[in-house]
Structures are given as C-alpha cells and as structure tokens.
Design an enzyme around this catalytic site. Structure first.
Site, PDB file in Angstrom:
ATOM      1  N   GLN A 118       0.860  -1.192   0.000  1.00 48.52           N
ATOM      2  CA  GLN A 118       0.000   0.000   0.000  1.00 48.52           C
ATOM      3  C   GLN A 118       0.896   1.242   0.000  1.00 48.52           C
ATOM      4  O   GLN A 118       1.644   1.462   0.955  1.00 48.52           O
ATOM      5  CB  GLN A 118      -0.859  -0.043   1.256  1.00 48.52           C
ATOM      6  CG  GLN A 118      -1.721   1.159   1.489  1.00 48.52           C
ATOM      7  CD  GLN A 118      -2.253   1.167   2.914  1.00 48.52           C
ATOM      8  OE1 GLN A 118      -2.301   0.131   3.574  1.00 48.52           O
ATOM      9  NE2 GLN A 118      -2.637   2.310   3.404  1.00 48.52           N
ATOM     10  N   SER A 121       1.789   6.706   2.354  1.00 47.46           N
ATOM     11  CA  SER A 121       2.594   7.650   3.136  1.00 47.46           C
ATOM     12  C   SER A 121       3.792   8.173   2.349  1.00 47.46           C
ATOM     13  O   SER A 121       4.392   7.439   1.557  1.00 47.46           O
ATOM     14  CB  SER A 121       3.111   6.988   4.411  1.00 47.46           C
ATOM     15  OG  SER A 121       2.052   6.470   5.159  1.00 47.46           O
ATOM     16  N   GLU A 236      -8.182  -0.933   6.650  1.00 50.60           N
ATOM     17  CA  GLU A 236      -6.887  -1.126   7.316  1.00 50.60           C
ATOM     18  C   GLU A 236      -7.062  -1.163   8.828  1.00 50.60           C
ATOM     19  O   GLU A 236      -6.475  -1.986   9.524  1.00 50.60           O
ATOM     20  CB  GLU A 236      -5.943   0.019   6.929  1.00 50.60           C
ATOM     21  CG  GLU A 236      -4.582  -0.082   7.598  1.00 50.60           C
ATOM     22  CD  GLU A 236      -3.595   0.953   7.080  1.00 50.60           C
ATOM     23  OE1 GLU A 236      -4.031   2.055   6.668  1.00 50.60           O
ATOM     24  OE2 GLU A 236      -2.391   0.668   7.099  1.00 50.60           O
TER      25      GLU A 236
END
Ligand SMILES: Cc1cc2nc3c(=O)[nH]c(=O)nc-3n(C[C@H](O)[C@H](O)[C@H](O)COP(=O)(O)OP(=O)(O)OC[C@H]3O[C@@H](n4cnc5c(N)ncnc54)[C@H](O)[C@@H]3O)c2cc1C
Length: 398
Positions: A118, A121, A236
């Site tokens: 994923q 960030s 998540e």
C-alpha cells in the site's frame, strides 16, 4: 424473505460449502495455494464480496464461521501470507476496480501467489496523507509517475501495489488525487529497505522515476483518489485492530504464561495483570459486537475505536511483560537485518515488545484515531483545518 431469514439461508449455504471444501481438499495434505484457490472459487475467501470474485454476496459476519472452521481444520490463513493485500488492497479493488481488475487480481492475491503493498505515506504526508506530493501526469493512454513513498510494508516482496498520487495540484488537497494499481516490477520503481528498531526491515522507501501506468490500471475516476483511499484506510483499521482471537489468547496469553512460570504472588503486579486481561477481553468482545453489527462491506469509524484500543492495549501488555522479565528483557539474540517476508510477526517476546511500539503509528496514529472517534462517533467539534479549501499548490509547505 426477511433479512434474518436471508441470513439463515446464507449461513446454511456457507456451512455446506465449508464441508465441501474440507472434504475435497484435506488442508493437511493439500498445497496451500491450491487450498486457498479452492476456497476462493467456492466464494469463501471474503464472503461479502460478489459471487465470482471470492465471495457469495452475503453478510460479512459469516466470515467468522468460515475462519473458525478452517483454522480448526488446520487450513492455511490467507491473511498471514499477504496481510496488506488481504486486509486492504482486496477490499479496495472490489469496491473501486473494474471487472477486469477484479478478475485479474483478486484470486492470486488471496492465494498469496502475488503479494501486495500500500503506497500512501510520504516523507511529508503521513497523518495528513491527502497532502501528498507524488505526481501523475497523463500521457496518451498512460500516466507518468514521479515521487517518493515511505514506510511501505512488504514492498520488497510485492508484485503489485495500490498507489495514490496527485493528478491536479490546482484542486484542494482531497480533490486532486487519483488511485492506481502499480506493477512493482515496472521500470523506474526502486525499493530500498528501511530498518526498524527490531532489526528487521519489513518496510521500505519506494521511489518512482518516470514510471508508466496504463490508464486501465486506474482505480475509480480521475480525482476520486481520496474516496478510494478512505475505503483502504477504513479496512486497514479493522484489519489491524479488529481481529477476534479466542478468549485469553494472543499477547495477553504471553503475560499470563510468564506470570505463572515465574510463580509470582505479589498483589500489585497481579492487579495490573487482571486489568490488562480485562482490557484485552473488552477489546475482543467489542470487536465481536462490531463484527455482528456490520451489515455492509466497508467498515465505518468504529474500526478506529478497535484500532486505538488494540494499539494501546498491546503496547501496555508488552511493557508489562518486559517488567516481569526484568534483565532477561534485554536478551535479544542477534541483531542481523531480517528482510522479512512477513509483517507483524515476532519470534520472541522481546521482539514483540519492540514491534508493538509501531502499533500506535501504523494504520493511523492513536492521536488521529482519537480525532476520528471524537469527531465522527461522539460528534465533538472538528479539528481546525486551514488548508482544506485551498488549491494544493497554494498550501505553504517546507
Ligand atoms: C510499522 C509501520 C508500517 C507502516 N506501513 C505502511 C504502509 O504499508 N503503507 C503506507 O502508506 N504507510 C505505512 N506506514 C505509515 C503510517 O501510516 C504513518 O507512519 C502514520 O500514518 C503517521 O504518519 P507520520 O509517520 O508521517 O507521522 P506524522 O503524521 O508526521 O505525525 C507525527 C505526530 O503528530 C501527531 N499528529 C499528526 N496529525 C495530528 C492531528 N491532526 N491531531 C493530533 N495529532 C496529530 C501524530 O499522532 C504523531 O504523534 C507504516 C508505519 C509503520 C510504523
């Protein structure tokens, strides 16, 4: 047919299909990929997904029955083979992907033949992930990606990733984002290890230099990347904090085991153990209640409550374990860098203690979970967000 009757019928069908799976594929002698493939084909992978895509279009609460029966029979667990893919990428693809994407990606993701990561960030955008800077520029039928992601769990073993990037810097930050599936083996993708305090490097920095992604690998519409990201983030939180282990198992069992093995009797430490045990049990029961109440696929803000409670309880349990271990808590074994193919798994309680420090950061920090809980569940006034309506290009940043 009433909802309750429909659920009963679905439950009977699920039980029949589990029987069929176990009778045709003995989990003890069947190759895990083959077993998980058969589980997917019978619609028992994610029971609330549509038929043909690993589900039966049934209530998500029936998944508990499947997981418990299969675990008791010694079947392989898809989650541990591909935690990010299973808990986050798949629920995102099923909601926002095209039919081709669902057909192509979900099965090998579930069997663990293709691992996923994923890519959200960035060095300047973690809690405020909507402020991210990585860019995608359209070029014919393709997009050209440039930028950097960070803390990308399992990127080093991943075949694909879900990637959110900025496609329109002149829109406010939440509106100019678009989501893609990225081939982690594409030219221009560079993965560099980031070593954690456990010594392991389960996450990475990922650099994108002129990486080309076909427009057909977009998830949902251009500019809808934040909506897609929210689906991932909601899932998540449940994936990290929503597990329902058997009563008294998991981290709290380590503390109880240690307490017993040391023959301790003092009341102060016993009192603390009882409090931690109660917290772990309350968390488990709350997750069961949230699971039963869930009627649709994508979880709501209650997932943040579970994630917050899981992170804080887990950290407190391992701090207590260290207290009981005393000087032995410093015996760590070797500190060689392990380029682990697993995330969140610890070999010793000492390592589990160090790894638990990440629980209140990964998947959204405890402070951010408290903000969500305050604003979206309790209805307290929102945080001050001065950059919300400004074009992203006009937001001051260092
Ligand atoms: C083990 C691990 C695995 C991870 N895996 C992934 C992954 O696979 N993919 C991915 O994209 N990311 C991943 N992350 C990144 C993770 O999502 C971010 O670290 C997290 O969202 C926090 O962002 P940040 O580190 O930039 O901290 P910041 O956002 O800079 O936060 C710094 C501090 O400020 C506080 N803070 C920030 N905003 C607010 C606010 N509005 N109100 C109150 N306090 C605030 C935070 O709580 C924190 O204490 C992972 C992180 C860890 C630790």
């Amino acid at each position: 047919m009433s909802l309750a009757e429909a659920e009963k019928t679905d439950e009977a069908r699920v039980v029949e299909l589990i029987d069929e799976l176990l009778s045709k594929h003995d989990p003890k002698s069947t190759d895990p990929v083959e077993f998980l493939g058969a589980q997917f084909d019978l619609g028992l992978a994610w029971v609330h997904f549509p038929e043909g895509h690993g589900g039966l279009g049934a209530s998500p609460k029936l998944q508990k029955i499947i997981n418990e029966r299969l675990a008791a029979a010694g079947a392989p667990a898809a989650y541990y083979r591909n935690p990010i893919g299973h808990g986050m990428s798949a629920p995102t693809i099923v909601v926002h992907g095209s039919e081709e994407q669902k057909k192509r990606y979900l099965r090998p993701l579930f069997t663990g033949e293709e691992i996923w990561c994923q890519l959200f960030s960035e060095p300047g955008a973690g809690s405020d992930v909507a402020g991210l800077s990585s860019r995608a520029v359209k070029d014919g039928d393709e997009w050209i990606i440039n930028g950097q992601k960070v803390w990308t769990t399992l990127a080093h073993v991943s075949r694909y990733g879900t990637l959110v990037v900025r496609t329109d810097p002149e829109q406010p930050k939440h509106k100019g984002l678009t989501h893609f599936v990225v081939d982690m083996h594409a030219p221009g993708v560079e993965v560099r290890p980031l070593r954690q305090m456990t010594g392991d490097a389960e996450f990475n920095e990922v650099y994108f230099t002129d990486v080309r992604i076909p427009d057909s690998e977009r998830l949902d519409a251009v500019g809808e990347g934040w909506r897609v990201a929210l689906t991932t983030l909601m899932n998540e939180r449940v994936s990290i904090g929503g597990s329902i282990p058997p009563k008294g198992s998991g981290p709290i069992s380590e503390a109880v085991k240690l307490w017993k093995s040391k023959g301790l009797t003092d009341k102060a430490r016993k009192d603390k153990l009882m409090k931690l045990w109660s917290d772990a049990e309350v968390n488990r029961l709350t997750n069961i209640r949230a699971g039963v109440a869930r009627r649709v696929g994508t979880p709501g803000p209650e997932g943040s409550v579970g994630k917050l409670a899981f992170a804080e309880t887990n950290k407190a349990i391992y701090e207590y374990v260290m207290e009981l271990l005393g000087a032995d808590g410093m015996l760590y074994g070797d500190y060689n860098m392990d380029r682990s193919a697993n995330a969140m798994e610890s070999r010793t309680v000492q390592q589990a203690f160090l790894r638990s420090r990440a629980n209140s950061i990964e998947g959204g920090t405890s402070e951010v979970m408290r903000n969500i809980l305050g604003e979206r569940v309790l209805g307290v006034p929102g945080d001050i967000r001065v950059d919300k309506d400004l074009p992203w290009s006009k937001v001051p940043r260092s």
